[in-house]
Scaffold this motif. Structure first.
Motif, PDB file in Angstrom:
ATOM      1  N   GLY A  68     -50.786  65.873 -40.183  1.00  0.00           N
ATOM      2  CA  GLY A  68     -49.749  66.727 -40.755  1.00  0.00           C
ATOM      3  C   GLY A  68     -48.402  66.605 -40.077  1.00  0.00           C
ATOM      4  N   GLN A  69     -48.233  65.616 -39.201  1.00  0.00           N
ATOM      5  CA  GLN A  69     -46.958  65.448 -38.497  1.00  0.00           C
ATOM      6  C   GLN A  69     -46.405  64.041 -38.676  1.00  0.00           C
ATOM      7  OE1 GLN A  69     -47.520  66.495 -34.338  1.00  0.00           O
ATOM      8  NE2 GLN A  69     -46.780  68.555 -34.743  1.00  0.00           N
ATOM      9  N   TYR A  70     -45.079  63.967 -38.721  1.00  0.00           N
ATOM     10  CA  TYR A  70     -44.345  62.703 -38.687  1.00  0.00           C
ATOM     11  C   TYR A  70     -43.343  62.820 -37.550  1.00  0.00           C
ATOM     12  CZ  TYR A  70     -40.658  59.359 -39.579  1.00  0.00           C
ATOM     13  OH  TYR A  70     -39.732  58.373 -39.424  1.00  0.00           O
ATOM     14  N   ARG A  71     -43.237  61.787 -36.734  1.00  0.00           N
ATOM     15  CA  ARG A  71     -42.292  61.810 -35.613  1.00  0.00           C
ATOM     16  C   ARG A  71     -41.476  60.520 -35.617  1.00  0.00           C
ATOM     17  NH1 ARG A  71     -44.718  63.606 -30.262  1.00  0.00           N
ATOM     18  NH2 ARG A  71     -44.296  65.580 -31.286  1.00  0.00           N
ATOM     19  N   SER A  72     -40.186  60.668 -35.313  1.00  0.00           N
ATOM     20  CA  SER A  72     -39.299  59.524 -35.136  1.00  0.00           C
ATOM     21  C   SER A  72     -38.498  59.745 -33.860  1.00  0.00           C
ATOM     22  CB  SER A  72     -38.349  59.379 -36.328  1.00  0.00           C
ATOM     23  OG  SER A  72     -37.476  58.286 -36.131  1.00  0.00           O
ATOM     24  N   VAL A  73     -38.475  58.728 -32.998  1.00  0.00           N
ATOM     25  CA  VAL A  73     -37.745  58.797 -31.738  1.00  0.00           C
ATOM     26  C   VAL A  73     -36.698  57.693 -31.747  1.00  0.00           C
ATOM     27  CG1 VAL A  73     -37.903  58.662 -29.219  1.00  0.00           C
ATOM     28  CG2 VAL A  73     -39.773  59.689 -30.539  1.00  0.00           C
ATOM     29  N   GLY A  74     -35.427  58.081 -31.574  1.00  0.00           N
ATOM     30  CA  GLY A  74     -34.344  57.109 -31.557  1.00  0.00           C
ATOM     31  C   GLY A  74     -33.416  57.351 -30.378  1.00  0.00           C
ATOM     32  N   THR A  75     -33.014  56.288 -29.713  1.00  0.00           N
ATOM     33  CA  THR A  75     -32.111  56.385 -28.567  1.00  0.00           C
ATOM     34  C   THR A  75     -30.764  55.803 -28.947  1.00  0.00           C
ATOM     35  OG1 THR A  75     -33.959  56.209 -27.034  1.00  0.00           O
ATOM     36  CG2 THR A  75     -31.768  55.780 -26.147  1.00  0.00           C
ATOM     37  N   ILE A  76     -29.723  56.627 -28.866  1.00  0.00           N
ATOM     38  CA  ILE A  76     -28.371  56.219 -29.231  1.00  0.00           C
ATOM     39  C   ILE A  76     -27.573  55.981 -27.955  1.00  0.00           C
ATOM     40  CG2 ILE A  76     -26.242  56.880 -30.421  1.00  0.00           C
ATOM     41  CD1 ILE A  76     -27.973  58.612 -32.287  1.00  0.00           C
ATOM     42  N   ALA A  77     -26.999  54.774 -27.846  1.00  0.00           N
ATOM     43  CA  ALA A  77     -26.166  54.406 -26.692  1.00  0.00           C
ATOM     44  C   ALA A  77     -24.700  54.612 -27.057  1.00  0.00           C
ATOM     45  CB  ALA A  77     -26.415  52.958 -26.309  1.00  0.00           C
ATOM     46  N   TYR A  78     -23.905  55.084 -26.102  1.00  0.00           N
ATOM     47  CA  TYR A  78     -22.492  55.385 -26.330  1.00  0.00           C
ATOM     48  C   TYR A  78     -21.600  54.455 -25.513  1.00  0.00           C
ATOM     49  CZ  TYR A  78     -24.588  59.376 -28.540  1.00  0.00           C
ATOM     50  OH  TYR A  78     -25.362  60.152 -29.366  1.00  0.00           O
ATOM     51  N   VAL A  79     -20.414  54.174 -26.073  1.00  0.00           N
ATOM     52  CA  VAL A  79     -19.475  53.258 -25.417  1.00  0.00           C
ATOM     53  C   VAL A  79     -18.162  53.944 -25.068  1.00  0.00           C
ATOM     54  CG1 VAL A  79     -20.481  51.203 -26.456  1.00  0.00           C
ATOM     55  CG2 VAL A  79     -18.633  52.412 -27.641  1.00  0.00           C
ATOM     56  N   SER A  80     -18.126  55.275 -25.171  1.00  0.00           N
ATOM     57  CA  SER A  80     -16.927  56.027 -24.804  1.00  0.00           C
ATOM     58  C   SER A  80     -17.333  57.428 -24.371  1.00  0.00           C
ATOM     59  CB  SER A  80     -15.938  56.092 -25.975  1.00  0.00           C
ATOM     60  OG  SER A  80     -16.533  56.760 -27.072  1.00  0.00           O
ATOM     61  N   THR A  81     -16.364  58.192 -23.897  1.00  0.00           N
ATOM     62  CA  THR A  81     -16.605  59.569 -23.483  1.00  0.00           C
ATOM     63  C   THR A  81     -16.537  60.464 -24.711  1.00  0.00           C
ATOM     64  OG1 THR A  81     -15.667  59.132 -21.303  1.00  0.00           O
ATOM     65  CG2 THR A  81     -15.754  61.443 -22.015  1.00  0.00           C
ATOM     66  N   LEU A  82     -17.607  61.224 -24.933  1.00  0.00           N
ATOM     67  CA  LEU A  82     -17.716  62.086 -26.118  1.00  0.00           C
ATOM     68  C   LEU A  82     -18.455  63.367 -25.771  1.00  0.00           C
ATOM     69  CD1 LEU A  82     -18.958  59.330 -28.571  1.00  0.00           C
ATOM     70  CD2 LEU A  82     -16.707  60.410 -28.668  1.00  0.00           C
ATOM     71  N   ALA A  83     -18.251  64.386 -26.597  1.00  0.00           N
ATOM     72  CA  ALA A  83     -19.046  65.614 -26.542  1.00  0.00           C
ATOM     73  C   ALA A  83     -19.885  65.627 -27.819  1.00  0.00           C
ATOM     74  CB  ALA A  83     -18.154  66.842 -26.454  1.00  0.00           C
ATOM     75  N   ILE A  84     -21.129  65.188 -27.722  1.00  0.00           N
ATOM     76  CA  ILE A  84     -22.011  65.074 -28.882  1.00  0.00           C
ATOM     77  C   ILE A  84     -22.521  66.463 -29.251  1.00  0.00           C
ATOM     78  CG2 ILE A  84     -24.149  64.045 -29.767  1.00  0.00           C
ATOM     79  CD1 ILE A  84     -21.789  62.066 -29.264  1.00  0.00           C
ATOM     80  N   THR A  85     -22.321  66.844 -30.504  1.00  0.00           N
ATOM     81  CA  THR A  85     -22.673  68.195 -30.945  1.00  0.00           C
ATOM     82  C   THR A  85     -23.503  68.231 -32.223  1.00  0.00           C
ATOM     83  OG1 THR A  85     -20.570  68.289 -32.119  1.00  0.00           O
ATOM     84  CG2 THR A  85     -20.645  69.285 -29.899  1.00  0.00           C
ATOM     85  N   GLU A  86     -23.854  67.051 -32.772  1.00  0.00           N
ATOM     86  CA  GLU A  86     -24.658  67.044 -33.985  1.00  0.00           C
ATOM     87  C   GLU A  86     -25.496  65.776 -34.056  1.00  0.00           C
ATOM     88  OE1 GLU A  86     -22.363  66.766 -37.632  1.00  0.00           O
ATOM     89  OE2 GLU A  86     -20.805  65.632 -36.613  1.00  0.00           O
ATOM     90  N   TRP A  87     -26.563  65.868 -34.829  1.00  0.00           N
ATOM     91  CA  TRP A  87     -27.502  64.765 -35.007  1.00  0.00           C
ATOM     92  C   TRP A  87     -27.988  64.796 -36.451  1.00  0.00           C
ATOM     93  CZ3 TRP A  87     -32.348  65.661 -36.819  1.00  0.00           C
ATOM     94  CH2 TRP A  87     -33.238  64.576 -36.845  1.00  0.00           C
ATOM     95  N   GLY A  88     -28.334  63.637 -36.978  1.00  0.00           N
ATOM     96  CA  GLY A  88     -28.896  63.569 -38.320  1.00  0.00           C
ATOM     97  C   GLY A  88     -29.902  62.444 -38.446  1.00  0.00           C
ATOM     98  N   LEU A  89     -30.839  62.595 -39.390  1.00  0.00           N
ATOM     99  CA  LEU A  89     -31.841  61.577 -39.700  1.00  0.00           C
ATOM    100  C   LEU A  89     -31.589  61.090 -41.118  1.00  0.00           C
ATOM    101  CD1 LEU A  89     -34.375  60.224 -38.429  1.00  0.00           C
ATOM    102  CD2 LEU A  89     -35.730  61.868 -39.729  1.00  0.00           C
ATOM    103  N   PHE A  90     -31.406  59.765 -41.252  1.00  0.00           N
ATOM    104  CA  PHE A  90     -31.032  59.147 -42.522  1.00  0.00           C
ATOM    105  C   PHE A  90     -32.073  58.119 -42.962  1.00  0.00           C
ATOM    106  CE2 PHE A  90     -27.160  60.682 -40.652  1.00  0.00           C
ATOM    107  CZ  PHE A  90     -26.359  61.061 -41.710  1.00  0.00           C
TER     108      PHE A  90
END
Length: 137
Positions: free
Chosen positions: A77-99
Motif C-alpha cells: 500500500g505504499q509508494y516511495r520515491s527518493v531524489g537528491t537535488i544538487a545546487y550550484v548557488s546560494t538559495l533558500a529552498i522553500t518548496e518541493w514538487g513531484l512531477f
C-alpha cells in the motif's frame, strides 16, 4: 556539506493536486497516461501555500532537468520515491514538487511549501516522498 548530513527534517504532508488526481483517474480508465512516471523531484524558492490547483512550483530553483528519484515499495500500500537535488548557488529552498517528467512542464502530482532550507553551491537536499494508500478509507 562536504558529503555529510547537516540536518534531517520531516516536512509533513504536501498537497496532491487536481491535475495529479485527474492523471491517475485517466490512467485507471484507459491507460493513456502512465501513473508510474511520477518519479521526478524539483525544488524552488516560492513561498505561496500549496493548493490543489497548483500545476508548477512557485519559483523553480533546482537544475533545468528535474532529478530522477529512486522508486520503491517499502510496504504494502505504499509508494516511495527518493531524489537528491544538487545546487550550484546560494538559495533558500522553500518548496518541493513531484512531477511525471524530467523536463520542465508535465504534471505536478504533489507540492509542499516549508520553512527555508539554506543551501550554498555544492550542497544537496535529499527529498523522500511516501504515498500511503489505506484500504477502507
Amino acid at each position: 556539506r562536504n558529503g555529510k548530513v547537516v540536518e534531517e527534517r520531516d516536512l509533513g504532508s504536501g498537497v496532491v493536486t487536481t491535475a495529479g488526481v485527474n492523471f491517475m483517474a485517466t490512467d485507471m480508465f484507459d491507460g493513456s497516461t502512465e501513473i508510474t512516471s511520477f518519479d521526478f523531484h524539483d525544488s524552488g524558492t516560492g513561498s505561496v501555500a500549496a493548493v490543489i490547483g497548483d500545476t508548477v512550483l512557485g519559483t523553480q530553483a533546482g537544475p533545468a532537468t528535474r532529478t530522477t528519484g529512486t522508486a520503491s515499495q517499502p510496504a504494502a500500500g505504499q509508494y516511495r520515491s527518493v531524489g537528491t537535488i544538487a545546487y550550484v548557488s546560494t538559495l533558500a529552498i522553500t518548496e518541493w514538487g513531484l512531477f511525471n517528467q524530467a523536463a520542465q512542464g508535465g504534471t505536478l502530482w504533489d507540492r509542499k511549501v516549508f520553512a527555508a532550507i539554506n543551501v550554498v553551491s555544492g550542497d544537496s537536499i535529499q527529498f523522500t516522498y511516501t504515498l500511503t494508500i489505506t484500504a477502507g478509507g
